[in-house]
Motif scaffolding. Structure first.
Motif, PDB file in Angstrom:
ATOM      1  N   LEU A   1       0.822  -1.039  -0.079  1.00  0.00           N
ATOM      2  CA  LEU A   1      -0.078  -0.121   0.056  1.00  0.00           C
ATOM      3  C   LEU A   1       0.710   1.191  -0.083  1.00  0.00           C
ATOM      4  CD1 LEU A   1      -2.742  -1.136   2.516  1.00  0.00           C
ATOM      5  CD2 LEU A   1      -3.050  -0.990   0.239  1.00  0.00           C
ATOM      6  N   SER A   2       2.074   1.428   0.361  1.00  0.00           N
ATOM      7  CA  SER A   2       2.956   2.539   0.542  1.00  0.00           C
ATOM      8  C   SER A   2       2.282   3.555   1.014  1.00  0.00           C
ATOM      9  CB  SER A   2       3.518   2.794  -0.780  1.00  0.00           C
ATOM     10  OG  SER A   2       4.233   1.765  -1.645  1.00  0.00           O
ATOM     11  N   PRO A   3       1.797   3.491   2.235  1.00  0.00           N
ATOM     12  CA  PRO A   3       0.983   4.506   3.122  1.00  0.00           C
ATOM     13  C   PRO A   3       1.802   5.784   3.320  1.00  0.00           C
ATOM     14  CG  PRO A   3       1.690   2.919   4.630  1.00  0.00           C
ATOM     15  CD  PRO A   3       1.823   2.383   3.361  1.00  0.00           C
ATOM     16  N   ALA A   4       1.109   6.929   3.227  1.00  0.00           N
ATOM     17  CA  ALA A   4       1.600   8.206   3.084  1.00  0.00           C
ATOM     18  C   ALA A   4       2.024   8.475   4.555  1.00  0.00           C
ATOM     19  CB  ALA A   4       0.736   9.294   2.516  1.00  0.00           C
ATOM     20  N   HIS A   5       1.108   7.978   5.563  1.00  0.00           N
ATOM     21  CA  HIS A   5       1.329   8.165   6.915  1.00  0.00           C
ATOM     22  C   HIS A   5       0.886   6.729   7.586  1.00  0.00           C
ATOM     23  CE1 HIS A   5       1.326  12.644   6.831  1.00  0.00           C
ATOM     24  NE2 HIS A   5       0.362  12.372   5.683  1.00  0.00           N
ATOM     25  N   THR A   6       1.711   6.515   8.509  1.00  0.00           N
ATOM     26  CA  THR A   6       1.646   5.136   9.257  1.00  0.00           C
ATOM     27  C   THR A   6       1.505   5.316  10.719  1.00  0.00           C
ATOM     28  OG1 THR A   6       2.685   3.927   7.574  1.00  0.00           O
ATOM     29  CG2 THR A   6       2.576   3.121   9.712  1.00  0.00           C
ATOM     30  N   TYR A   7       0.759   4.914  11.412  1.00  0.00           N
ATOM     31  CA  TYR A   7       0.307   5.202  12.911  1.00  0.00           C
ATOM     32  C   TYR A   7       0.554   3.728  13.544  1.00  0.00           C
ATOM     33  CZ  TYR A   7      -1.951   9.587  11.674  1.00  0.00           C
ATOM     34  OH  TYR A   7      -2.381  10.797  11.341  1.00  0.00           O
ATOM     35  N   LEU A   8       1.772   3.555  14.165  1.00  0.00           N
ATOM     36  CA  LEU A   8       2.058   2.360  14.985  1.00  0.00           C
ATOM     37  C   LEU A   8       2.204   2.606  16.313  1.00  0.00           C
ATOM     38  CD1 LEU A   8       3.491  -0.065  12.140  1.00  0.00           C
ATOM     39  CD2 LEU A   8       1.070  -0.253  13.207  1.00  0.00           C
ATOM     40  N   THR A   9       2.062   1.780  17.356  1.00  0.00           N
ATOM     41  CA  THR A   9       2.738   1.912  18.644  1.00  0.00           C
ATOM     42  C   THR A   9       4.274   1.411  18.814  1.00  0.00           C
ATOM     43  OG1 THR A   9       1.873  -0.470  19.654  1.00  0.00           O
ATOM     44  CG2 THR A   9       0.503   1.391  20.001  1.00  0.00           C
ATOM     45  N   PRO A  10       5.052   1.780  19.634  1.00  0.00           N
ATOM     46  CA  PRO A  10       6.270   1.311  19.836  1.00  0.00           C
ATOM     47  C   PRO A  10       6.591   0.068  19.372  1.00  0.00           C
ATOM     48  CG  PRO A  10       6.198   3.280  21.056  1.00  0.00           C
ATOM     49  CD  PRO A  10       4.887   3.062  20.678  1.00  0.00           C
ATOM     50  N   PRO A  11       5.872  -0.975  20.364  1.00  0.00           N
ATOM     51  CA  PRO A  11       5.816  -2.396  20.202  1.00  0.00           C
ATOM     52  C   PRO A  11       5.326  -3.062  18.747  1.00  0.00           C
ATOM     53  CG  PRO A  11       4.660  -1.843  22.305  1.00  0.00           C
ATOM     54  CD  PRO A  11       4.866  -0.712  21.509  1.00  0.00           C
ATOM     55  N   GLN A  12       4.546  -2.258  18.235  1.00  0.00           N
ATOM     56  CA  GLN A  12       4.283  -2.571  16.669  1.00  0.00           C
ATOM     57  C   GLN A  12       5.407  -2.310  15.908  1.00  0.00           C
ATOM     58  OE1 GLN A  12       0.523  -0.440  16.708  1.00  0.00           O
ATOM     59  NE2 GLN A  12      -0.589  -2.138  16.048  1.00  0.00           N
ATOM     60  N   LEU A  13       5.832  -1.298  16.203  1.00  0.00           N
ATOM     61  CA  LEU A  13       7.144  -0.653  15.374  1.00  0.00           C
ATOM     62  C   LEU A  13       8.211  -1.858  15.305  1.00  0.00           C
ATOM     63  CD1 LEU A  13       7.320   3.029  15.525  1.00  0.00           C
ATOM     64  CD2 LEU A  13       6.636   1.709  13.723  1.00  0.00           C
ATOM     65  N   ARG A  14       8.672  -2.110  16.530  1.00  0.00           N
ATOM     66  CA  ARG A  14       9.734  -3.156  16.872  1.00  0.00           C
ATOM     67  C   ARG A  14       9.311  -4.327  16.171  1.00  0.00           C
ATOM     68  NH1 ARG A  14       9.206  -0.817  22.097  1.00  0.00           N
ATOM     69  NH2 ARG A  14      10.710   1.013  22.487  1.00  0.00           N
ATOM     70  N   ALA A  15       8.134  -4.717  16.389  1.00  0.00           N
ATOM     71  CA  ALA A  15       7.855  -6.290  15.865  1.00  0.00           C
ATOM     72  C   ALA A  15       7.901  -6.120  14.151  1.00  0.00           C
ATOM     73  CB  ALA A  15       6.451  -6.594  16.399  1.00  0.00           C
ATOM     74  N   ALA A  16       7.318  -5.040  13.664  1.00  0.00           N
ATOM     75  CA  ALA A  16       7.505  -4.907  12.320  1.00  0.00           C
ATOM     76  C   ALA A  16       9.001  -5.005  11.814  1.00  0.00           C
ATOM     77  CB  ALA A  16       6.720  -3.759  11.880  1.00  0.00           C
ATOM     78  N   LEU A  17       9.537  -4.023  12.568  1.00  0.00           N
ATOM     79  CA  LEU A  17      11.193  -3.901  12.114  1.00  0.00           C
ATOM     80  C   LEU A  17      11.832  -5.416  12.218  1.00  0.00           C
ATOM     81  CD1 LEU A  17      12.087  -0.600  13.802  1.00  0.00           C
ATOM     82  CD2 LEU A  17      12.141  -1.072  11.341  1.00  0.00           C
ATOM     83  N   ALA A  18      11.513  -6.152  13.190  1.00  0.00           N
ATOM     84  CA  ALA A  18      11.982  -7.366  13.218  1.00  0.00           C
ATOM     85  C   ALA A  18      11.505  -8.376  12.397  1.00  0.00           C
ATOM     86  CB  ALA A  18      11.810  -8.101  15.008  1.00  0.00           C
ATOM     87  N   ALA A  19      10.536  -8.067  11.665  1.00  0.00           N
ATOM     88  CA  ALA A  19      10.012  -8.904  10.586  1.00  0.00           C
ATOM     89  C   ALA A  19      10.565  -8.522   9.182  1.00  0.00           C
ATOM     90  CB  ALA A  19       8.421  -8.978  10.547  1.00  0.00           C
ATOM     91  N   GLY A  20      11.336  -7.240   9.316  1.00  0.00           N
ATOM     92  CA  GLY A  20      11.914  -7.059   8.092  1.00  0.00           C
ATOM     93  C   GLY A  20      11.077  -6.069   7.258  1.00  0.00           C
ATOM     94  N   ALA A  21      10.049  -5.293   7.995  1.00  0.00           N
ATOM     95  CA  ALA A  21       9.188  -4.332   7.146  1.00  0.00           C
ATOM     96  C   ALA A  21       9.978  -3.115   6.754  1.00  0.00           C
ATOM     97  CB  ALA A  21       8.037  -3.826   8.286  1.00  0.00           C
ATOM     98  N   ARG A  22       9.482  -2.519   5.620  1.00  0.00           N
ATOM     99  CA  ARG A  22      10.047  -1.029   5.026  1.00  0.00           C
ATOM    100  C   ARG A  22       8.881  -0.225   5.218  1.00  0.00           C
ATOM    101  NH1 ARG A  22      15.064  -0.686   4.515  1.00  0.00           N
ATOM    102  NH2 ARG A  22      14.740   0.899   2.842  1.00  0.00           N
ATOM    103  N   PHE A  23       9.100   1.023   5.396  1.00  0.00           N
ATOM    104  CA  PHE A  23       8.117   2.107   5.391  1.00  0.00           C
ATOM    105  C   PHE A  23       8.362   3.005   4.513  1.00  0.00           C
ATOM    106  CE2 PHE A  23       9.041   0.194   9.699  1.00  0.00           C
ATOM    107  CZ  PHE A  23       7.648   0.137  10.329  1.00  0.00           C
ATOM    108  N   THR A  24       7.306   3.740   4.366  1.00  0.00           N
ATOM    109  CA  THR A  24       7.183   4.850   3.636  1.00  0.00           C
ATOM    110  C   THR A  24       6.571   6.091   4.125  1.00  0.00           C
ATOM    111  OG1 THR A  24       4.941   4.297   2.466  1.00  0.00           O
ATOM    112  CG2 THR A  24       6.848   3.339   1.448  1.00  0.00           C
ATOM    113  N   GLY A  25       6.786   7.425   3.587  1.00  0.00           N
ATOM    114  CA  GLY A  25       6.108   8.285   3.866  1.00  0.00           C
ATOM    115  C   GLY A  25       6.615   8.785   5.367  1.00  0.00           C
ATOM    116  N   ARG A  26       5.638   9.415   6.441  1.00  0.00           N
ATOM    117  CA  ARG A  26       5.892   9.783   7.437  1.00  0.00           C
ATOM    118  C   ARG A  26       5.273   8.473   8.528  1.00  0.00           C
ATOM    119  NH1 ARG A  26       3.432  15.852   8.116  1.00  0.00           N
ATOM    120  NH2 ARG A  26       5.332  17.003   7.209  1.00  0.00           N
ATOM    121  N   VAL A  27       6.004   8.404   9.553  1.00  0.00           N
ATOM    122  CA  VAL A  27       5.652   7.480  10.437  1.00  0.00           C
ATOM    123  C   VAL A  27       5.391   7.949  11.903  1.00  0.00           C
ATOM    124  CG1 VAL A  27       6.178   5.234  11.692  1.00  0.00           C
ATOM    125  CG2 VAL A  27       6.865   5.437   9.366  1.00  0.00           C
TER     126      VAL A  27
END
Length: 515
Positions: free
Chosen positions: A274-300
């Motif tokens: 989806l390449s979102p322009a804005h992503t809202y996640l809690t810190p634990p969600q961010l850490r889990a996503a990063l550990a799974a190799g997620a890539r981000f776009t736009g503003r987080v």
């Protein structure tokens, strides 16, 4: 803002998707379109009106919930975030009703006490919540979900699909229901409606004495407006996030919203597709996503729990253009915000959370507690008199240019050798590369004093021996606040926002130190 959203859903491309979902095969499909969401909200308004809510003579006192339905009546909502929950909020706003938000993770005793205080005229619950309160209770308790028997709290109606054993369904408008009454006047329209209660959100307190934050229509509108001005969602873009403060500003601006997947791998696929322009996640969600190799776009954007500069840097290294930490409270959302570059440039003690957002004022009490006020601040605590200043419970300082620097929770203070140590001043320094999360906690030493212990959670794949070497410099710079011991392990988390559970961390450290 809610009036603007209701109007925009009907008039601004009602055929476009409002909420999206991604299938297991990766296809993106609309859950509901903008016009359909408007129809659903109107249908719920008609159904609530048919229940006698929003049509009587109840005064809607701003100090205590009065008996009987009518304008100002209270509707309890135990519904998962999404289109139905938003449609109910729009319907309640239109009818001048007050929403009491129910959290199934609070436990049945606490929730029963909270609803005894709010006294809802009707409880709306989806089938999942009713199952948790009934036949699925034993299974749900394994996931820390528990509800009392909802029917013991007042009349109940099912929102969405009804399963056997559930209460009758609250059906959107059909030929058997009267048309919804005219929309209530908009926020701040000069007719006094801006000061009416909009939502009750339960926060701290005990089973014997629950505590609830009450926001008025004007205060809620101000908070939503601050989010819209801060984030600036644009028409035709995609926003990933699931909270009310994400959905309303995004949809009002003409953006589409996708609710974040629960599993990190699925979340990563959402971000990639989806390449979102804005992503809202809690810190634990961010850490889990990063550990799974997620890539981000736009503003987080992240908040609800502490987010250190190291976490924000990891997000930007993973593709985000900007990474923001938002300081917010149940009583005032949002209060301050800071981007990674400014947060990383802060070389003093404490956690820089940024300048107060427009309209928000900050001051320090004599004991160093941060006090806040602003247009979006809560009006009062339920059953108490209004107070414009919010006691945050955070020990803080203000920089010469007015930025807020947190030094930790006042109640988290550790007393060692007759010295007060505020963990929040020093915890950011522990987040060196390779540290997933770190807290400082006090552990009783048996002589009336406390030992200061650092519990450090290594990032996946990090060698604790190398991490101990990397921590030597930060520990040396902590001076009299240097911990007595450094332990490596998992930092316990608690609550819906998955904040560090300091009591559990202290108990864990105490057990480890006796081995």
């Amino acid at each position: 803002m809610l009036d603007r959203l209701a109007h925009a859903l009907r008039t601004d491309h009602p055929e476009r998707p409002a909420v999206l979902r991604q299938t297991a095969l990766g296809t993106v499909r609309p859950v509901i379109r903008r016009g359909e969401l408007a129809d659903l909200a109107d249908g719920y308004a008609a159904a609530l009106h048919a229940h006698g809510l929003g049509s009587g003579s109840r005064s809607g006192s701003r100090y205590d919930p009065g008996p009987g339905p009518g304008p100002g009546a209270t509707v309890g909502v135990a519904v998962r975030p999404g289109p139905r929950a938003l449609a109910v909020m729009l319907a309640a706003h239109r009818l001048g009703l007050r929403i009491a938000v129910l959290d199934p993770t609070a436990g049945p005793d606490v929730l029963a006490a909270r609803l005894a205080l709010a006294r809802p005229d009707l409880v709306l619950a989806d089938a999942a919540a009713q199952a948790v309160a009934g036949w699925a209770g034993p299974l749900a308790r394994r996931a820390d979900l528990a509800l009392p028997r909802l029917t013991a709290l007042g009349p109940v109606a099912t929102l969405g699909r009804r399963l056997p054993g559930c209460a009758p369904r609250l059906r959107p408008a059909d030929s058997a229901l009267p048309a919804a009454p005219p929309a209530a006047p908009s926020e701040g329209d000069g007719h006094g409606h801006s000061g009416e209660d909009a939502v009750i959100v339960f926060t701290s307190g005990t089973t014997a004495r629950p505590r609830a934050v009450v926001h008025t229509r004007a205060g809620l509108a101000a908070g939503l407006g601050t989010v819209a001005d801060l984030v600036g969602p644009r028409p035709g873009t995609v926003v990933l996030g699931g909270t009310f403060f994400v959905l309303v500003p995004a949809l009002a601006a003409g953006a589409a919203v996708v609710l974040p997947a629960r599993r990190p791998a699925a979340l990563g696929r959402q971000l990639a597709r989806l390449s979102p322009a804005h992503t809202y996640l809690t810190p634990p969600q961010l850490r889990a996503a990063l550990a799974a190799g997620a890539r981000f776009t736009g503003r987080v954007w992240t908040g609800s729990a502490p987010a250190d500069a190291a976490l924000l840097r990891r997000v930007k290294r993973s593709g985000a253009d900007e990474a923001w930490s938002v300081y917010a409270l149940t009583e005032l959302f949002p209060a301050a915000a800071v981007e990674e570059a400014d947060k990383s440039a802060h070389d003093g003690n404490g956690d820089l959370v940024g300048h107060p957002l427009p309209g928000v004022r900050a001051r320090l009490a004599e004991d160093g507690e941060l006090r806040l006020t602003g247009p979006g601040a809560r009006h009062r605590y339920l059953g108490e008199e209004p107070d414009p200043w919010i006691r945050t419970g955070d020990h803080a300082g203000l920089t010469p240019d007015g930025r807020i620097v947190l030094a930790g929770r006042l109640k988290d203070m550790v007393l060692r050798h007759a010295e007060n140590i505020y963990p929040g001043l020093y915890e950011p320094a522990l987040h060196v590369p390779g540290v997933e999360l770190a807290v400082l906690v006090g552990v009783p030493d048996g002589n009336g004093d406390e030992r200061l212990v650092a519990l450090v959670q290594p990032a996946p794949g990090t060698d604790p021996r190398h991490l101990r070497t990397a921590l030597r410099g930060p520990l040396d710079r902590m001076g009299s606040a240097r911990p007595d011991a450094v332990l490596f392990g998992t930092v316990p988390l608690t609550g819906r926002s998955r904040k560090p559970d300091r009591a559990a961390a202290s108990a864990h450290c105490a057990q480890e130190l006796t081995r």
